[in-house]
Design a protein around this motif. Structure first.
Motif, PDB file in Angstrom:
ATOM      1  N   GLU A  16       0.858  -1.327   0.204  1.00  0.00           N
ATOM      2  CA  GLU A  16      -0.006  -0.003  -0.082  1.00  0.00           C
ATOM      3  C   GLU A  16       0.911   1.079   0.063  1.00  0.00           C
ATOM      4  O   GLU A  16       0.582   2.102  -0.593  1.00  0.00           O
ATOM      5  CB  GLU A  16      -0.876  -0.005   1.058  1.00  0.00           C
ATOM      6  CG  GLU A  16      -2.064  -0.859   1.121  1.00  0.00           C
ATOM      7  CD  GLU A  16      -3.191  -0.645   0.204  1.00  0.00           C
ATOM      8  OE1 GLU A  16      -3.117   0.686  -0.147  1.00  0.00           O
ATOM      9  OE2 GLU A  16      -3.631  -1.431  -0.437  1.00  0.00           O
ATOM     10  N   THR A  17       2.062   1.302   0.840  1.00  0.00           N
ATOM     11  CA  THR A  17       2.727   2.373   0.792  1.00  0.00           C
ATOM     12  C   THR A  17       3.633   2.589  -0.590  1.00  0.00           C
ATOM     13  O   THR A  17       3.591   3.838  -0.972  1.00  0.00           O
ATOM     14  CB  THR A  17       3.908   2.250   1.870  1.00  0.00           C
ATOM     15  OG1 THR A  17       3.261   2.002   3.087  1.00  0.00           O
ATOM     16  CG2 THR A  17       4.910   3.545   1.989  1.00  0.00           C
ATOM     17  N   GLU A  20       0.898   3.944  -2.810  1.00  0.00           N
ATOM     18  CA  GLU A  20       0.524   5.366  -2.869  1.00  0.00           C
ATOM     19  C   GLU A  20       1.529   6.291  -3.286  1.00  0.00           C
ATOM     20  O   GLU A  20       1.299   7.305  -3.945  1.00  0.00           O
ATOM     21  CB  GLU A  20       0.307   5.622  -1.344  1.00  0.00           C
ATOM     22  CG  GLU A  20       0.086   6.939  -0.846  1.00  0.00           C
ATOM     23  CD  GLU A  20      -1.503   7.264  -1.178  1.00  0.00           C
ATOM     24  OE1 GLU A  20      -1.574   8.444  -1.545  1.00  0.00           O
ATOM     25  OE2 GLU A  20      -2.287   6.185  -1.598  1.00  0.00           O
ATOM     26  N   GLN A  21       2.770   5.891  -3.313  1.00  0.00           N
ATOM     27  CA  GLN A  21       4.005   6.445  -3.577  1.00  0.00           C
ATOM     28  C   GLN A  21       3.960   6.570  -5.366  1.00  0.00           C
ATOM     29  O   GLN A  21       4.351   7.908  -5.786  1.00  0.00           O
ATOM     30  CB  GLN A  21       5.381   5.884  -3.358  1.00  0.00           C
ATOM     31  CG  GLN A  21       5.557   6.123  -1.810  1.00  0.00           C
ATOM     32  CD  GLN A  21       7.073   5.368  -1.242  1.00  0.00           C
ATOM     33  OE1 GLN A  21       7.526   4.567  -2.326  1.00  0.00           O
ATOM     34  NE2 GLN A  21       7.484   5.685  -0.206  1.00  0.00           N
ATOM     35  N   PHE A  23       1.150   6.300  -7.017  1.00  0.00           N
ATOM     36  CA  PHE A  23       0.128   7.207  -7.229  1.00  0.00           C
ATOM     37  C   PHE A  23       0.595   8.900  -7.262  1.00  0.00           C
ATOM     38  O   PHE A  23       0.171   9.636  -8.003  1.00  0.00           O
ATOM     39  CB  PHE A  23      -1.214   6.981  -6.560  1.00  0.00           C
ATOM     40  CG  PHE A  23      -2.141   5.867  -7.016  1.00  0.00           C
ATOM     41  CD1 PHE A  23      -2.245   5.602  -8.072  1.00  0.00           C
ATOM     42  CD2 PHE A  23      -2.282   4.987  -6.003  1.00  0.00           C
ATOM     43  CE1 PHE A  23      -2.766   4.332  -8.531  1.00  0.00           C
ATOM     44  CE2 PHE A  23      -2.962   3.934  -6.455  1.00  0.00           C
ATOM     45  CZ  PHE A  23      -3.163   3.601  -7.748  1.00  0.00           C
ATOM     46  N   LEU A  24       1.048   9.120  -5.895  1.00  0.00           N
ATOM     47  CA  LEU A  24       1.512  10.578  -5.905  1.00  0.00           C
ATOM     48  C   LEU A  24       2.552  10.942  -6.907  1.00  0.00           C
ATOM     49  O   LEU A  24       2.524  12.091  -7.339  1.00  0.00           O
ATOM     50  CB  LEU A  24       2.399  10.691  -4.630  1.00  0.00           C
ATOM     51  CG  LEU A  24       1.481  10.578  -3.197  1.00  0.00           C
ATOM     52  CD1 LEU A  24       2.126  10.488  -1.931  1.00  0.00           C
ATOM     53  CD2 LEU A  24       0.365  11.613  -3.387  1.00  0.00           C
TER      54      LEU A  24
END
Length: 184
Positions: A16-17, A20-21, A23-24
């Motif tokens: 998940e981390t 998320e990176q 996506f950012l």
């Protein structure tokens, strides 16, 4: 808590981390692209104002030869800006500084120089973000998060794809032997 469950939970948090990176980073790529397009439009407008194109400005060699023809006391090397051309570089133009809402009246040469430097920085940042997205996508695939959709080998091959120069592609298509078919 069961050790297997704890390990599964840690793995999911890691995935998940990483996701998320990614996506950012992709969001930042979109933002950089918007700014790059704005800079490109501004540079085109400045070139139109100066009535130059990248190829219309004479090379320094041409200027040196023209200066050498009839003058012995003149400066031999005259620096020519590819954007300004023969345009007066001291003429002022309005510029909104990147990342702010401040307009300033600056010399023409300064305006396009600021935009070109910003464009180079954005190009560098974009390439860095693209490589980061590729690496993180590969890491996520290796952790098995995409196992239901794609195999890790498929993702790895997609991440390692590179563009071939246009001239190489043209040579491949030009040198293809002609094949004739006969219906039997």
């Amino acid at each position: 808590m069961d050790p297997n469950m704890k390990q599964l939970q840690e793995t999911l948090v890691d995935i998940e981390t990483d996701a998320e990176q990614v996506f950012l980073a992709r969001h930042q790529l979109v933002e950089n692209d918007k700014i790059r397009n704005g800079n490109r439009e501004a540079l085109t407008a400045l070139r139109k104002q100066a009535r130059t194109t990248k190829t219309s400005v004479p090379s320094p060699f041409e200027v040196i030869m023209k200066d050498m023809e009839g003058s012995s006391g003149k400066q031999l090397i005259k620096e020519i800006c590819p954007t300004c051309g023969d345009h007066d570089p001291k003429e002022h133009t309005w510029l909104m500084f990147p990342g702010s809402d401040i307009f300033a009246r600056v010399p023409f040469h300064v305006a396009h120089t600021v935009l070109e430097k910003d464009q180079e920085r954005l190009d560098f940042d974009t390439k860095k973000l693209q490589s980061f997205v590729k690496e993180k996508s590969l890491v996520i695939a290796e952790k098995g998060a995409l196992a239901g959709r794609f195999g890790a080998d498929t993702v790895k091959s997609l991440v390692s794809l590179t563009d071939t120069p246009k001239s190489t592609l043209e040579e491949e298509f030009v040198n293809v032997p002609e094949v004739k078919y006969q219906l039997g």
